[in-house]
Design a protein around this motif. Structure first.
Motif, mmCIF file in Angstrom:
data_model
loop_
_atom_site.group_PDB
_atom_site.id
_atom_site.type_symbol
_atom_site.label_atom_id
_atom_site.label_comp_id
_atom_site.label_asym_id
_atom_site.label_seq_id
_atom_site.Cartn_x
_atom_site.Cartn_y
_atom_site.Cartn_z
ATOM 1 N N ILE A 30 41.393 43.651 20.914
ATOM 2 C CA ILE A 30 40.278 43.091 21.670
ATOM 3 C C ILE A 30 40.842 42.316 22.858
ATOM 4 O O ILE A 30 41.729 41.476 22.697
ATOM 5 N N ALA A 31 40.360 42.658 24.034
ATOM 6 C CA ALA A 31 40.808 42.001 25.265
ATOM 7 C C ALA A 31 40.121 40.645 25.399
ATOM 8 O O ALA A 31 38.946 40.498 25.059
ATOM 9 N N HIS A 32 40.854 39.660 25.903
ATOM 10 C CA HIS A 32 40.310 38.332 26.182
ATOM 11 C C HIS A 32 40.275 38.117 27.687
ATOM 12 O O HIS A 32 40.920 38.847 28.447
ATOM 13 N N VAL A 33 39.529 37.107 28.098
ATOM 14 C CA VAL A 33 39.511 36.736 29.513
ATOM 15 C C VAL A 33 40.927 36.347 29.905
ATOM 16 O O VAL A 33 41.587 35.574 29.212
ATOM 17 N N ASP A 34 41.405 36.913 30.983
ATOM 18 C CA ASP A 34 42.741 36.605 31.485
ATOM 19 C C ASP A 34 42.595 36.302 32.973
ATOM 20 O O ASP A 34 42.481 37.209 33.794
ATOM 21 N N GLU A 35 42.557 35.026 33.276
ATOM 22 C CA GLU A 35 42.290 34.589 34.642
ATOM 23 C C GLU A 35 43.358 35.028 35.652
ATOM 24 O O GLU A 35 43.160 34.955 36.849
ATOM 25 N N ARG A 36 44.454 35.556 35.164
ATOM 26 C CA ARG A 36 45.511 36.029 36.071
ATOM 27 C C ARG A 36 45.160 37.356 36.731
ATOM 28 O O ARG A 36 45.731 37.723 37.750
ATOM 29 N N PHE A 37 44.229 38.104 36.120
ATOM 30 C CA PHE A 37 43.917 39.443 36.609
ATOM 31 C C PHE A 37 42.416 39.688 36.625
ATOM 32 O O PHE A 37 41.689 39.172 35.785
ATOM 33 N N SER A 38 41.960 40.533 37.538
ATOM 34 C CA SER A 38 40.561 40.957 37.541
ATOM 35 C C SER A 38 40.418 42.150 36.604
ATOM 36 O O SER A 38 41.404 42.781 36.222
ATOM 37 N N VAL A 39 39.175 42.476 36.253
ATOM 38 C CA VAL A 39 38.923 43.645 35.415
ATOM 39 C C VAL A 39 39.413 44.901 36.130
ATOM 40 O O VAL A 39 39.969 45.810 35.516
ATOM 41 N N GLU A 40 39.240 44.928 37.445
ATOM 42 C CA GLU A 40 39.694 46.088 38.209
ATOM 43 C C GLU A 40 41.204 46.267 38.090
ATOM 44 O O GLU A 40 41.702 47.387 38.019
ATOM 45 N N GLU A 41 41.935 45.162 38.081
ATOM 46 C CA GLU A 41 43.395 45.242 37.956
ATOM 47 C C GLU A 41 43.830 45.595 36.543
ATOM 48 O O GLU A 41 44.759 46.375 36.352
#
Length: 79
Positions: free
Chosen positions: A20-31
């Protein structure tokens, strides 16, 4: 991030059925090509002994190595 009902977190990738993916403020969903909160099935390449998930583009990805998330497994069914 909450784990969906019917799943439990595991630290052992060999026991994981999903990631399960978590919010990762280092990257956008597009990235990242993964959506926070979405459960991705783990796929194992037996020949290469590597794990993969299918990203949002339908491509094999090792996103779990680069982005925040948890390995999860389905709880045992009670029959």
């Amino acid at each position: 991030m909450n784990v969906p009902e019917g799943y439990v977190v595991t630290d052992d990738v060999y026991k994981a059925s999903h990631w399960i993916a978590h919010v990762d403020e280092r990257f956008s969903v597009e990235e990242s090509r993964v959506i926070p909160g979405k459960v991705y099935a783990m796929i194992m390449d037996l020949r290469e002994q590597e794990f993969w998930v299918l990203d949002e583009d339908g491509a094999l990805s090792m996103a779990f190595l680069m982005f925040k998330g948890d390995f999860i497994t389905m709880k045992e069914a009670i029959c």
